[in-house]
Design an enzyme around this catalytic site. Structure first.
Site, mmCIF file in Angstrom:
data_model
loop_
_atom_site.group_PDB
_atom_site.id
_atom_site.type_symbol
_atom_site.label_atom_id
_atom_site.label_comp_id
_atom_site.label_asym_id
_atom_site.label_seq_id
_atom_site.Cartn_x
_atom_site.Cartn_y
_atom_site.Cartn_z
ATOM 1 N N LEU A 280 -51.344 -25.349 50.853
ATOM 2 C CA LEU A 280 -52.467 -26.012 50.202
ATOM 3 C C LEU A 280 -52.277 -26.244 48.704
ATOM 4 C CD1 LEU A 280 -55.353 -23.956 51.882
ATOM 5 C CD2 LEU A 280 -54.569 -26.242 52.519
ATOM 6 N N ALA A 281 -51.328 -25.538 48.084
ATOM 7 C CA ALA A 281 -51.258 -25.518 46.618
ATOM 8 C C ALA A 281 -50.416 -26.669 46.084
ATOM 9 C CB ALA A 281 -50.703 -24.180 46.149
ATOM 10 N N GLU B 22 -57.291 -21.336 35.178
ATOM 11 C CA GLU B 22 -56.509 -20.660 36.217
ATOM 12 C C GLU B 22 -56.271 -19.182 35.920
ATOM 13 O OE1 GLU B 22 -54.885 -22.415 39.099
ATOM 14 O OE2 GLU B 22 -56.428 -23.886 38.640
ATOM 15 N N HIS C 129 -48.135 -22.542 36.925
ATOM 16 C CA HIS C 129 -48.731 -21.610 35.964
ATOM 17 C C HIS C 129 -47.646 -21.134 35.011
ATOM 18 C CE1 HIS C 129 -51.800 -20.571 39.313
ATOM 19 N NE2 HIS C 129 -52.362 -21.394 38.457
ATOM 20 N N CYS D 37 -47.778 -12.665 40.327
ATOM 21 C CA CYS D 37 -48.976 -13.322 40.870
ATOM 22 C C CYS D 37 -49.912 -12.314 41.516
ATOM 23 C CB CYS D 37 -48.580 -14.372 41.911
ATOM 24 S SG CYS D 37 -47.994 -15.930 41.232
#
Length: 458
Positions: A27-28, A180, A259, A381
Site C-alpha cells: 500500500l505504501a 510523518e 522518510h 522504523c
C-alpha cells in the site's frame, strides 16, 4: 550490563508490536520494498516474534526498551464512515464485495512502524520542562491516516501524568501539513540530559508562496512538508535556535527514500548519513554545527559516499534504517538489518565505519526482521525514541516497559493468537476480525493500558 544507572536519564526505544493482520498489500507509495512484495503470503506470527526477539536482545544488552500495542485491524469503524452497515462481520463482507482495496487498507498493520507514530520533544528542550508528544497525521496515505486517533489514545494512556507529559492534537490532515512523525526528526545533543538541536527533514513546501520550489521529486511524492515540521516545533515550544529544517534531496525521494530515516540516522552528537540525503548538505551541516556549538556540543558527521554504497543499495538494505545506541563507555553500536551483512559493499562500509577512530560507532550487529523488511520497514522504523528522566519513567505506565517476564508473556500471547500464514484474500474472513479483537482485548490487560480501543468502549 546496564547502559546507565537506573536513576539516570535514558533514551527508551518503544518498539511497535507487529499486529495479527500483518500482510503484504503493497500500500505504501514510494516504498520500494512494500511494492515489490505486494500480494505475497505473510507470516504474522513470525513477524511479531522477530520483533520481540530484537527487543529482547537489546533489553538483554542493557538498553531501555518499551512496547507499543498494535492497532485494531480491520478498522471496522472506518467502514461506518464509508456507508457500510450491519454487524462488524457483515460490514467487512460487504466492503470486500464492493471494493477489496478498502479492506486491504483498513487491515494494514503498518502502525507497527512506530517511528511514524509521533514526534517527541524531551523535557530538557521544552520551556515548560514536560515531554511533548504530537501524533502524526500520516495523511499521505489512507491506510495510515486512520492511525492517529488510536496512536494518541495509546500515548495518552502510557504517558498520562499531565504535570510531566503534554499531548498535542495531530496537525490538520491536509496535504499542506502532511506529517510523518519521528521518521523525519532527529535530536542531536552532547548528552541525553542536556539541551539538543532538533533536525526536522522535509520533502516539499505545503503552501504556495508564489515562487518556484527547488527541484521536486518526479517519481514519488514527498510526504513530509516544511509547514508540518514547523508546526510541530511550535507546538512543542521549540525556538529557532533549537531547530534546523533540512530539505530532502529529490533524487533520494525518487530512489525510495520516503522518510529521512531511510537515508540518515542520528544519536547524541553523531549523524550517520548518505551523501545524497539532503538537498544542500553543506548548509545543513554548517547550521547543525553552529546551533549545536551554542549548546556546547560538537557535531560528529559520518558520511557514506555514493561510490562506497550506492543510493539503490542503501535503500535495498536499509543501512540507515538502523538503531544507533549509546553504550556505557560512550561508544555506540549500530543495530542493522541482516540484509546489510549480505551486501558486500554495505558490509565493507560498516567495517570501515566501526574501524574509524574519528567517530564513536564501535560495533554493529545484524538482526533478522525480514517480515518487516519485506513490508518496507527496518529496525529503526519499528521503534519510537523517547528520552525520559528517572522521575518521568516512574510517572508513566510501567506495564509497557520491557523485561524478561513481559517478553515471556508476549511470546506466549503471539503464539496463541497469531496465524502463521495470511494471504490477501484472508483479510475478508470475519473470523480474522474476531481473532484480532480477542487478542488485542487480552493485550491491553497484559500491558495495563485499559480500554484504549474503540471496539472495547462499545
Amino acid at each position: 550490563m546496564r547502559v546507565c544507572p537506573s536513576d539516570a536519564t535514558r533514551e527508551v526505544n518503544f518498539d511497535g508490536l507487529v499486529g495479527p493482520t500483518h500482510n503484504y498489500s503493497g500500500l505504501a507509495h514510494g516504498n520500494i520494498a512494500s511494492a515489490s512484495h505486494r500480494g505475497l503470503v505473510s507470516n504474522p506470527r513470525e513477524a511479531a516474534l522477530q520483533g520481540l526477539a530484537k527487543m529482547k536482545a537489546l533489553h538483554d544488552a542493557g538498553f531501555a526498551q518499551g512496547v507499543l500495542p498494535p492497532q485494531p485491524r480491520p478498522a471496522i469503524e472506518m467502514l461506518d464512515r464509508l456507508g457500510f452497515t450491519g454487524t462488524p462481520s457483515e460490514k467487512l463482507t460487504a466492503a470486500w464485495a464492493a471494493d477489496p482495496a478498502i479492506v486491504r487498507a483498513i487491515s494494514s498493520a503498518a502502525a507497527m512502524w512506530t517511528a511514524n507514530a509521533a514526534t517527541i520533544t524531551p523535557s530538557f528542550d521544552a520551556s515548560d520542562r514536560r515531554v511533548h508528544f504530537t501524533a502524526a497525521n500520516l495523511q499521505s496515505s489512507f491506510h495510515r491516516a486512520i492511525e492517529a486517533p488510536t496512536t494518541a489514545a495509546a500515548l495518552a494512556a502510557i504517558f498520562a501524568d499531565e504535570s510531566r507529559f503534554a499531548h498535542h492534537p495531530a496537525l490538520p490532515a491536509t496535504p499542506a501539513f502532511s506529517d510523518e512523525g519521528a521518521a523525519n526528526h532527529t535530536r542531536l545533543c552532547a548528552t541525553y540530559d542536556g539541551p539538543g538541536v532538533h533536525l526536522f527533514v522535509y520533502g516539499r513546501d505545503g503552501l504556495d508562496r508564489g515562487h518556484a520550489e527547488p527541484a521536486a521529486s518526479k517519481r514519488f511524492t514527498a510526504r513530509q512538508t516544511l509547514e508540518a515540521s514547523q508546526a510541530v516545533a511550535r507546538q512543542h515550544g521549540l525556538t529557532g535556535e533549537q531547530c534546523v529544517f533540512a530539505r530532502q534531496s529529490a533524487a533520494a525521494i525518487d530512489a525510495g527514500v520516503f522518510h529521512n530515516d531511510v537515508i540518515a540516522v542520528g544519536n547524541g552528537p553523531v549523524l550517520l548519513y548518505h551523501e545524497t540525503a539532503f538537498a544542500d548538505e553543506d548548509t545543513v551541516l554548517a547550521e547543525l554545527r553552529e546551533k549545536m556549538g551554542a549548546f556546547g556540543a560538537a557535531l560528529i558527521p559520518v558520511r557514506v559516499n555514493r561510490d562506497a554504497v550506492s543510493l539503490a543499495d542503501a535503500v535495498a538494505t536499509y543501512l540507515f534504517n538502523s538503531q544507533l545506541l549509546t553504550r556505557p563507555d560512550g561508544s555506540m553500536i549500530l543495530i542493522v538489518p541482516a540484509e546489510c551483512e549480505r551486501n558486500p559493499e554495505v558490509a565493507a562500509e560498516l567495517d570501515r565505519i566501526v574501524a574509524d577512530p574519528a567517530n564513536p560507532i564501535a560495533e554493529y550487529r545484524a538482526y533478522d526482521v525480514k517480515q518487516s523488511m519485506d513490508n518496507g520497514g527496518g529496525p529503526a522504523c519499528l521503534r519510537l525514541r523517547v528520552v525520559l528522566t528517572a522521575a518521568e519513567r516512574a510517572a508513566m505506565n510501567p506495564g509497557v516497559l520491557f523485561d524478561d517476564a513481559l517478553h515471556a508473556k508476549l511470546v506466549d500471547w503471539v503464539k496463541r493468537h497469531y496465524r502463521d500464514r495470511l494471504a490477501i484474500a484472508d483479510l475478508a474472513d470475519p473470523s480474522l476480525l474476531n481473532e484480532t479483537r480477542t487478542a488485542l482485548d487480552e493485550l491491553t490487560g497484559l500491558l495495563r493500558l485499559g480500554s484504549i480501543y474503540a471496539f472495547q468502549q462499545r
